[in-house]
Design a protein around this motif. Structure first.
Motif, PDB file in Angstrom:
ATOM      1  N   CYS A 267       3.651  55.943  67.154  1.00  0.00           N
ATOM      2  CA  CYS A 267       2.711  56.281  66.079  1.00  0.00           C
ATOM      3  C   CYS A 267       1.637  55.219  65.965  1.00  0.00           C
ATOM      4  CB  CYS A 267       3.457  56.417  64.752  1.00  0.00           C
ATOM      5  SG  CYS A 267       4.788  57.624  64.776  1.00  0.00           S
ATOM      6  N   GLY A 268       1.218  54.673  67.107  1.00  0.00           N
ATOM      7  CA  GLY A 268       0.310  53.539  67.104  1.00  0.00           C
ATOM      8  C   GLY A 268      -0.977  53.788  66.351  1.00  0.00           C
ATOM      9  N   GLU A 269      -1.590  54.950  66.577  1.00  0.00           N
ATOM     10  CA  GLU A 269      -2.868  55.241  65.935  1.00  0.00           C
ATOM     11  C   GLU A 269      -2.711  55.310  64.420  1.00  0.00           C
ATOM     12  OE1 GLU A 269      -4.451  59.181  66.403  1.00  0.00           O
ATOM     13  OE2 GLU A 269      -6.507  58.441  66.535  1.00  0.00           O
ATOM     14  N   ASP A 270      -1.649  55.982  63.976  1.00  0.00           N
ATOM     15  CA  ASP A 270      -1.425  56.122  62.535  1.00  0.00           C
ATOM     16  C   ASP A 270      -1.056  54.779  61.909  1.00  0.00           C
ATOM     17  OD1 ASP A 270      -2.012  58.857  62.461  1.00  0.00           O
ATOM     18  OD2 ASP A 270       0.014  59.394  63.069  1.00  0.00           O
ATOM     19  N   LEU A 271      -0.272  53.975  62.623  1.00  0.00           N
ATOM     20  CA  LEU A 271       0.091  52.651  62.106  1.00  0.00           C
ATOM     21  C   LEU A 271      -1.139  51.746  62.007  1.00  0.00           C
ATOM     22  CD1 LEU A 271       3.035  53.317  61.973  1.00  0.00           C
ATOM     23  CD2 LEU A 271       3.546  51.386  63.443  1.00  0.00           C
ATOM     24  N   ALA A 272      -2.029  51.883  62.972  1.00  0.00           N
ATOM     25  CA  ALA A 272      -3.262  51.094  62.920  1.00  0.00           C
ATOM     26  C   ALA A 272      -4.074  51.474  61.689  1.00  0.00           C
ATOM     27  CB  ALA A 272      -4.079  51.312  64.192  1.00  0.00           C
ATOM     28  N   PHE A 273      -4.043  52.756  61.351  1.00  0.00           N
ATOM     29  CA  PHE A 273      -4.728  53.215  60.140  1.00  0.00           C
ATOM     30  C   PHE A 273      -4.109  52.603  58.885  1.00  0.00           C
ATOM     31  CE2 PHE A 273      -5.055  56.191  56.593  1.00  0.00           C
ATOM     32  CZ  PHE A 273      -6.433  56.366  56.499  1.00  0.00           C
ATOM     33  N   PHE A 274      -2.765  52.649  58.811  1.00  0.00           N
ATOM     34  CA  PHE A 274      -2.076  52.032  57.670  1.00  0.00           C
ATOM     35  C   PHE A 274      -2.413  50.543  57.601  1.00  0.00           C
ATOM     36  CE2 PHE A 274       1.359  55.356  58.600  1.00  0.00           C
ATOM     37  CZ  PHE A 274       0.838  56.248  57.683  1.00  0.00           C
ATOM     38  N   ASN A 275      -2.429  49.906  58.761  1.00  0.00           N
ATOM     39  CA  ASN A 275      -2.685  48.475  58.816  1.00  0.00           C
ATOM     40  C   ASN A 275      -4.078  48.139  58.284  1.00  0.00           C
ATOM     41  OD1 ASN A 275      -1.583  45.839  59.831  1.00  0.00           O
ATOM     42  ND2 ASN A 275      -3.527  45.870  60.935  1.00  0.00           N
ATOM     43  N   GLN A 276      -5.012  49.064  58.514  1.00  0.00           N
ATOM     44  CA  GLN A 276      -6.387  48.821  58.084  1.00  0.00           C
ATOM     45  C   GLN A 276      -6.610  49.160  56.611  1.00  0.00           C
ATOM     46  OE1 GLN A 276      -9.275  50.789  60.539  1.00  0.00           O
ATOM     47  NE2 GLN A 276     -11.017  49.977  59.404  1.00  0.00           N
ATOM     48  N   PHE A 277      -6.008  50.265  56.160  1.00  0.00           N
ATOM     49  CA  PHE A 277      -6.365  50.768  54.827  1.00  0.00           C
ATOM     50  C   PHE A 277      -5.251  50.650  53.789  1.00  0.00           C
ATOM     51  CE2 PHE A 277      -9.333  53.094  57.599  1.00  0.00           C
ATOM     52  CZ  PHE A 277     -10.528  52.724  56.992  1.00  0.00           C
ATOM     53  N   VAL A 278      -4.025  50.425  54.217  1.00  0.00           N
ATOM     54  CA  VAL A 278      -2.922  50.418  53.258  1.00  0.00           C
ATOM     55  C   VAL A 278      -2.312  49.033  53.104  1.00  0.00           C
ATOM     56  CG1 VAL A 278      -0.649  51.376  52.699  1.00  0.00           C
ATOM     57  CG2 VAL A 278      -2.386  52.843  53.732  1.00  0.00           C
ATOM     58  N   ASP A 279      -2.060  48.374  54.225  1.00  0.00           N
ATOM     59  CA  ASP A 279      -1.341  47.108  54.196  1.00  0.00           C
ATOM     60  C   ASP A 279      -1.784  46.276  55.401  1.00  0.00           C
ATOM     61  OD1 ASP A 279       0.441  45.019  54.376  1.00  0.00           O
ATOM     62  OD2 ASP A 279       2.237  46.251  54.145  1.00  0.00           O
ATOM     63  N   GLU A 425      13.090  57.886  52.938  1.00  0.00           N
ATOM     64  CA  GLU A 425      11.754  57.616  52.398  1.00  0.00           C
ATOM     65  C   GLU A 425      11.489  56.118  52.286  1.00  0.00           C
ATOM     66  OE1 GLU A 425      13.752  59.954  51.231  1.00  0.00           O
ATOM     67  OE2 GLU A 425      12.596  61.718  51.853  1.00  0.00           O
ATOM     68  N   ARG A 426      12.525  55.364  51.958  1.00  0.00           N
ATOM     69  CA  ARG A 426      12.321  53.910  51.883  1.00  0.00           C
ATOM     70  C   ARG A 426      12.030  53.329  53.261  1.00  0.00           C
ATOM     71  NH1 ARG A 426      16.559  51.618  47.358  1.00  0.00           N
ATOM     72  NH2 ARG A 426      15.736  52.885  45.665  1.00  0.00           N
ATOM     73  N   LEU A 427      12.682  53.905  54.259  1.00  0.00           N
ATOM     74  CA  LEU A 427      12.378  53.483  55.626  1.00  0.00           C
ATOM     75  C   LEU A 427      10.913  53.777  55.945  1.00  0.00           C
ATOM     76  CD1 LEU A 427      13.267  52.548  58.470  1.00  0.00           C
ATOM     77  CD2 LEU A 427      13.890  54.920  58.946  1.00  0.00           C
ATOM     78  N   LEU A 428      10.445  54.954  55.546  1.00  0.00           N
ATOM     79  CA  LEU A 428       9.055  55.321  55.822  1.00  0.00           C
ATOM     80  C   LEU A 428       8.082  54.407  55.071  1.00  0.00           C
ATOM     81  CD1 LEU A 428       9.350  59.213  55.698  1.00  0.00           C
ATOM     82  CD2 LEU A 428       9.155  57.746  57.729  1.00  0.00           C
ATOM     83  N   MET A 429       8.448  54.025  53.859  1.00  0.00           N
ATOM     84  CA  MET A 429       7.602  53.089  53.111  1.00  0.00           C
ATOM     85  C   MET A 429       7.512  51.766  53.861  1.00  0.00           C
ATOM     86  SD  MET A 429       9.120  53.891  49.337  1.00  0.00           S
ATOM     87  CE  MET A 429       8.180  52.685  48.406  1.00  0.00           C
ATOM     88  N   PHE A 430       8.646  51.332  54.357  1.00  0.00           N
ATOM     89  CA  PHE A 430       8.688  50.073  55.101  1.00  0.00           C
ATOM     90  C   PHE A 430       7.848  50.160  56.380  1.00  0.00           C
ATOM     91  CE2 PHE A 430      11.072  47.294  58.165  1.00  0.00           C
ATOM     92  CZ  PHE A 430      10.655  46.091  57.619  1.00  0.00           C
ATOM     93  N   LEU A 431       7.906  51.311  57.039  1.00  0.00           N
ATOM     94  CA  LEU A 431       7.196  51.460  58.309  1.00  0.00           C
ATOM     95  C   LEU A 431       5.696  51.687  58.136  1.00  0.00           C
ATOM     96  CD1 LEU A 431       9.727  53.724  60.263  1.00  0.00           C
ATOM     97  CD2 LEU A 431       9.377  51.255  60.488  1.00  0.00           C
ATOM     98  N   SER A 432       5.297  52.206  56.978  1.00  0.00           N
ATOM     99  CA  SER A 432       3.888  52.554  56.785  1.00  0.00           C
ATOM    100  C   SER A 432       3.162  51.575  55.866  1.00  0.00           C
ATOM    101  CB  SER A 432       3.776  53.952  56.179  1.00  0.00           C
ATOM    102  OG  SER A 432       4.334  53.981  54.870  1.00  0.00           O
ATOM    103  N   GLY A 433       3.920  50.845  55.051  1.00  0.00           N
ATOM    104  CA  GLY A 433       3.277  50.003  54.051  1.00  0.00           C
ATOM    105  C   GLY A 433       2.879  50.781  52.805  1.00  0.00           C
ATOM    106  N   ILE A 434       3.106  52.086  52.808  1.00  0.00           N
ATOM    107  CA  ILE A 434       2.793  52.904  51.631  1.00  0.00           C
ATOM    108  C   ILE A 434       3.697  52.467  50.482  1.00  0.00           C
ATOM    109  CG2 ILE A 434       2.952  55.241  50.674  1.00  0.00           C
ATOM    110  CD1 ILE A 434       1.987  56.240  53.430  1.00  0.00           C
ATOM    111  N   GLN A 435       3.096  52.234  49.322  1.00  0.00           N
ATOM    112  CA  GLN A 435       3.784  51.556  48.234  1.00  0.00           C
ATOM    113  C   GLN A 435       4.612  52.491  47.357  1.00  0.00           C
ATOM    114  OE1 GLN A 435       3.458  48.017  47.279  1.00  0.00           O
ATOM    115  NE2 GLN A 435       2.941  47.962  49.438  1.00  0.00           N
ATOM    116  N   ASN A 436       4.333  53.777  47.388  1.00  0.00           N
ATOM    117  CA  ASN A 436       4.988  54.689  46.453  1.00  0.00           C
ATOM    118  C   ASN A 436       5.755  55.772  47.197  1.00  0.00           C
ATOM    119  OD1 ASN A 436       5.485  56.757  44.432  1.00  0.00           O
ATOM    120  ND2 ASN A 436       4.062  55.613  43.148  1.00  0.00           N
ATOM    121  N   ILE A 437       7.024  55.942  46.827  1.00  0.00           N
ATOM    122  CA  ILE A 437       7.877  56.904  47.523  1.00  0.00           C
ATOM    123  C   ILE A 437       7.311  58.324  47.421  1.00  0.00           C
ATOM    124  CG2 ILE A 437       9.399  57.453  45.555  1.00  0.00           C
ATOM    125  CD1 ILE A 437      11.764  57.287  47.578  1.00  0.00           C
TER     126      ILE A 437
END
Length: 452
Positions: A267-279, A425-437
């Motif tokens: 999920c490199g492209e999506d993770l790069a997006f999270f890295n730029q805009f979320v965390d 969902e907590r795993l997904l929060m950890f993997l994405s940096g998204i703060q809210n379940i």
RNA sequence: UCCUGAGUAGCUCAGUGGUAGAGCGGGUGACUGUUAAUCACUAGGUCGUAGGUUCGAAACCUACCUCAGGAGCCA
């Protein structure tokens, strides 16, 4: 082929079809640029529609959010910003999008998007979040299947309360005041609930099939309003026969690292997006987690570390009390700066099924804590000694008859076994940096909310 | 459930006692191989709800509703 495939094409292509939703449109006098997204990737593809193209007359009615079908050819883009673009040979407007469409070209707050959860899959953030969810869901199954774990579908409706795991939702077909009616008249002739855990049932399968796991919906009627709780969530619960606490911790750590690796690799492209805009620190943190061993610390050592930290906590620390969020955060975010597994908790604060240690005051519980989330995994070695288990059940005021099937596992050919539970969902929060379940589950169920 | 904060245009927000504002988005027009396009014009608001204080309330007070963050509970 979908837009993702066109973006990665090695050659120009003739006679292709692009179906998707318009993200933005830029008009010139004699042609228009459209950016089309079909959900296959974060990036959309630029389409050029010349005034000579059949269907060009539909462009004025084609606005952000409209659905379109474009026939054309994939060519190298002369403009900056993209390698490929599509030159339309035919343009078809499938569905118009009136100007009250709530999604704009600019960013929206996650809170606003939550209120239009039926439209948020069309946004960059939620497209990425739910592509990640799908890939990781698959990676969960792959991880266990490749190690010969058997996937067990434990029941959703259950009569047993997996002790201490929160409030239960009652399942009933009775009408009126259900508490005043005999449960024997109910559909299942007894009180039934939505499951809060498949662990007890999973144990029965582990004590027969060896290594098993569950991955399914779980329900807690707890009135909790936090960024980490939902009333309906998905839980992963491996259960392993002939395994002790150390083996359990090993598996938990291996699992988390495998999921991080899967996210980074797939999920490199999506993770790069999270890295730029979320965390901003996401990728760095995930790389570190994937490559370095986790810390392990007994509860007693953790308590001492907290006491000697020189920090003042709102909740005082003492052997025998539950670690509070602030304590967990200190351990994993400040002291160790990496995931940490805390094990051997005082028996008084843990459920009846956890194995009593020889010290007679702690049980083989383990919690895996990660930075930013806190408790990601909770697990234990299960009490396999019949007499000790029965004693625990009595201490916890459980009806022994209701759990006879569970204690039978110890009566007939008992084995040491262990497992853990992990909130997906907590795993997904950890993997994405998204703060809210509520932003990593398609339609969140929380107190007061079951919309959509 | 408790604590804290916030509700003003479709979205994000400014406005702290005296004529309701900006950016973005929408509409109209112009312009351009553009790309969060640009420029001009334009429409759009019972200031969360209900009371109260005041000559006058978006602002101050009270209650309620909603949302967010934190806590507890947990995964």
């Amino acid at each position: 082929m979908r837009i993702k495939d066109f973006l990665h094409s090695a050659t120009a292509l003739n006679n292709i079809s692009v179906k998707g939703w318009v993200r933005t449109k830029r008009d010139s006098k004699k042609f228009s640029f459209l950016e089309i997204n079909d959900g296959s990737s974060l990036k959309g593809i630029q389409v050029v529609v010349d005034e000579s193209v059949p269907g060009y007359d539909q462009l004025p009615a084609t606005s952000t959010g409209a659905s379109v079908n474009i026939t054309g050819k994939l060519v190298e883009s002369p403009g900056q910003g993209q390698q490929w673009e599509v030159h339309a040979t035919e343009f078809q407007l499938l569905g118009t999008c009136p100007d009250d469409y709530p999604l704009q070209k600019k960013g929206h707050s996650p809170e606003f998007l939550r209120s239009i959860a039926h439209l948020r899959p069309r946004t960059n953030l939620f497209g990425a979040a739910f592509r990640l969810r799908s890939r990781i869901s698959y990676a969960v199954h792959r991880f266990f299947q490749e190690q010969d774990f058997v996937h067990v579908h434990t029941p959703i409706i259950t009569a047993s309360d997996c002790e201490g795991a929160g409030e239960l939702f009652r399942v009933t077909t009775l009408h009126g005041d259900i508490d005043k009616q005999s449960a024997e008249k109910d559909f299942f002739a007894k009180k039934t609930f939505l499951t809060v855990s498949g662990q007890l049932e999973a144990e029965t399968f582990a004590c027969g099939l060896g290594n098993v796991y569950t991955f399914g919906p779980t329900f807690r009627a707890e009135n909790s309003n936090t960024t980490r709780h939902a009333a309906e969530f998905w839980m992963i619960e491996p259960e392993m026969a002939f395994t002790d606490l150390q083996g359990d911790i090993d598996m938990a750590e291996k699992f988390v690292q495998a999921m991080v690796r899967a996210a980074l690799d797939e999920c490199g492209e999506d993770l790069a997006f999270f890295n730029q805009f979320v965390d901003k620190g996401l990728l760095q943190r995930l790389e570190a987690v994937a490559n370095a061993p986790f810390e392990r610390m007994s509860y007693e050592d953790a308590v001492n570390a907290l006491k000697n930290s020189g920090k003042t906590f709102d909740h005082p620390v003492e052997f025998g009390v539950n670690l509070q969020s602030e304590h967990e955060r200190y351990l994993t975010e400040e002291l160790l700066k990496c995931p940490v597994t805390v094990f051997n908790y005082p028996k008084e604060i843990k459920p009846f099924y956890m194995r009593l240690n020889d010290d007679n005051r702690t049980v083989t519980a383990m919690d895996l804590l990660v930075p930013g989330i806190g408790e990601l995994i909770g697990g234990s070695q299960r009490e396999e000694r019949l007499d000790v288990l029965i004693g625990n059940m009595k201490k916890h005021d459980l009806n022994l008859a209701d759990y006879s099937w569970y204690s039978d596992l110890r009566k007939y050919g008992t084995v040491e076994h262990a497992g853990f539970g992990l909130g997906f969902e907590r795993l997904l929060m950890f993997l994405s940096g998204i703060q809210n379940i509520r932003d990593v589950i398609p339609f969140a169920r929380t107190p007061g909310h079951a919309e959509f």
